[in-house]
Design a protein around this motif. Structure first.
Motif, short mmCIF file in Angstrom:
data_model
loop_
_atom_site.label_atom_id
_atom_site.label_comp_id
_atom_site.label_asym_id
_atom_site.label_seq_id
_atom_site.Cartn_x
_atom_site.Cartn_y
_atom_site.Cartn_z
N UNK A 26 0.83 -1.21 0.00
CA UNK A 26 0.00 0.00 0.00
C UNK A 26 0.86 1.26 0.00
N UNK A 27 1.92 1.28 0.81
CA UNK A 27 2.81 2.44 0.83
C UNK A 27 3.55 2.58 -0.49
N UNK A 28 4.08 1.47 -1.01
CA UNK A 28 4.84 1.53 -2.25
C UNK A 28 3.96 1.98 -3.42
N UNK A 29 2.72 1.51 -3.45
CA UNK A 29 1.80 1.90 -4.52
C UNK A 29 1.41 3.37 -4.39
N UNK A 30 1.13 3.78 -3.16
CA UNK A 30 0.69 5.16 -2.94
C UNK A 30 1.77 6.15 -3.33
N UNK A 31 3.02 5.83 -3.00
CA UNK A 31 4.11 6.78 -3.22
C UNK A 31 5.00 6.42 -4.40
N UNK A 32 4.52 5.48 -5.23
CA UNK A 32 5.20 5.15 -6.50
C UNK A 32 6.68 4.86 -6.30
N UNK A 35 9.47 -1.64 -4.05
CA UNK A 35 9.24 -2.50 -2.89
C UNK A 35 10.19 -3.67 -2.97
N UNK A 36 10.96 -3.89 -1.91
CA UNK A 36 11.83 -5.06 -1.82
C UNK A 36 11.26 -6.00 -0.77
N UNK A 37 10.99 -7.24 -1.17
CA UNK A 37 10.48 -8.25 -0.25
C UNK A 37 11.63 -9.19 0.08
N UNK A 38 11.93 -9.29 1.36
CA UNK A 38 13.12 -10.01 1.82
C UNK A 38 12.74 -11.18 2.71
N UNK A 39 13.46 -12.27 2.59
CA UNK A 39 13.35 -13.35 3.56
C UNK A 39 14.74 -13.91 3.81
N UNK A 40 14.95 -14.43 5.01
CA UNK A 40 16.26 -14.97 5.40
C UNK A 40 16.13 -16.45 5.71
N UNK A 83 6.92 -1.64 -8.48
CA UNK A 83 8.06 -2.46 -8.87
C UNK A 83 8.53 -3.26 -7.67
N UNK A 84 8.67 -4.57 -7.84
CA UNK A 84 9.02 -5.45 -6.72
C UNK A 84 10.33 -6.16 -6.99
N UNK A 85 11.23 -6.11 -6.01
CA UNK A 85 12.48 -6.87 -6.05
C UNK A 85 12.42 -7.93 -4.96
N UNK A 86 13.01 -9.09 -5.23
CA UNK A 86 13.02 -10.19 -4.27
C UNK A 86 14.45 -10.38 -3.75
N UNK A 87 14.57 -10.46 -2.45
CA UNK A 87 15.89 -10.56 -1.81
C UNK A 87 15.87 -11.75 -0.86
N UNK A 88 16.60 -12.81 -1.21
CA UNK A 88 16.68 -14.01 -0.38
C UNK A 88 18.11 -14.15 0.12
N UNK A 89 18.27 -14.23 1.43
CA UNK A 89 19.60 -14.25 2.04
C UNK A 89 19.73 -15.41 3.02
#
Length: 307
Positions: A26-32, A35-40, A83-89
């Motif tokens: 919601x924040x990323x869409x509102x403010x254009x 968004x990076x989605x991360x999991x470890x 725009x979504x980036x995926x970050x797996x660590x």
């Protein structure tokens, strides 16, 4: 920060983190912004998969699972999707989050309350991140009562009002600016709140202490009026001053005022070795039933959309 350009959302595949992801979207869409989605992934698990199964757990299992997890909130091809980036660590989740946060303007993550005698504690990952962060954190409690509206245009920020708690420090001043920027953008009211700690004295000195408390309450009201005057363009600004413990009252005041978001600074204890957050922020994060946006010391910018 001059612009909101990047939102980081850590997830652990739980329903709770899916709810936090909706807020990040919601924040990323509102403010254009990105968004990076991360999991470890636990290092021992990753190593066991490599040695026993000859399997790269990150590439073959975790990243595809992460993409599927995100699809539940952001369907493929959605026109409104950021725009979504995926970050797996591989590594400790809190360390991974803090490292990735160096490139983010906002962290959106769930907290995990514990039951029983430890009910006032945050989940360990959320606690470590908030104590060490230099990036504002939007913390989503597990029993959040302020649900996002979601329709064909995706999750939307439609808050009823914002409560910002201030202790008149520089950091809480920045929190007031954040609250004002959000309220102006969303067209919602702001409640600016401050607690005056009562003076604890023996009963025979109580009348004198009460006079002092009244003077301090009056001074606080004057300061809040000054702060509210700086919130130009806000739909409505109300001030609330009370005599009592801020740590135990902010969440309940937010509920009484119908606020859908609490904003506060992470001032913590004083000194170079002091841990953050201070006891006030810690208890609010543990007790709140609405999202809490915490602004760390040194976060001197304002919320602005990329554009």
């Amino acid at each position: 920060m001059p612009k909101l350009r990047s939102v980081l959302c850590p997830v652990d595949f739980s329903d709770h983190s899916r709810r936090a992801l909706s807020w990040g979207v919601a924040f990323a869409s509102r403010y254009h912004c990105r968004l990076t989605v991360l999991t470890a992934v636990d290092p021992l698990l990753a190593e066991a998969a490599r040695v026993r199964l000859k399997l790269d757990l990150l590439q073959s299992e975790t990243e595809p699972a992460l993409r599927e997890f995100v699809k539940a909130v952001v369907p493929d091809g959605a026109a409104w999707a950021p725009g979504i980036a995926f970050d797996v660590r591989v590594g400790d989740p809190s360390n991974a989050i803090l490292d990735a946060a160096n490139q983010a303007d906002l962290i959106t993550m769930g907290t995990q309350g514990l039951g029983g005698l430890r009910k006032l504690l945050l989940g360990s990952t959320a606690e470590r991140v908030v104590r060490r962060t230099h990036t504002p954190v939007l913390a989503i409690p597990p029993l959040v009562t302020e649900e996002l509206t979601s329709d064909a245009s995706g999750p939307r920020l439609e808050l009823r009002s914002i409560l910002v708690a201030t202790d008149f420090s520089e950091t809480s001043g920045t929190a007031v600016e954040w609250a004002g920027d959000l309220a102006r953008d969303l067209g919602i009211p702001v409640v600016v709140a401050h607690a005056v700690e009562p003076i604890r004295v023996p009963s025979q000195w109580r009348p004198i202490a009460e006079e002092s408390d009244e003077r301090r309450l009056s001074d606080a009201r004057a300061k809040l009026e000054g702060l509210s005057a700086r919130l130009h363009g806000v739909k409505r600004c109300q001030t609330v001053v009370w005599l009592g413990s801020p740590a135990d009252s902010i969440a309940s005041i937010a509920d009484e005022q119908g606020a859908g978001l609490i904003v506060m600074g992470l001032t913590g204890d004083q000194g170079p070795a002091a841990a953050r957050p201070g006891s006030i922020a810690y208890r609010v994060l543990s007790q709140a039933l609405v999202p809490v946006l915490v602004v760390p010391p040194g976060e001197g910018g304002r919320l602005k959309a990329e554009g």
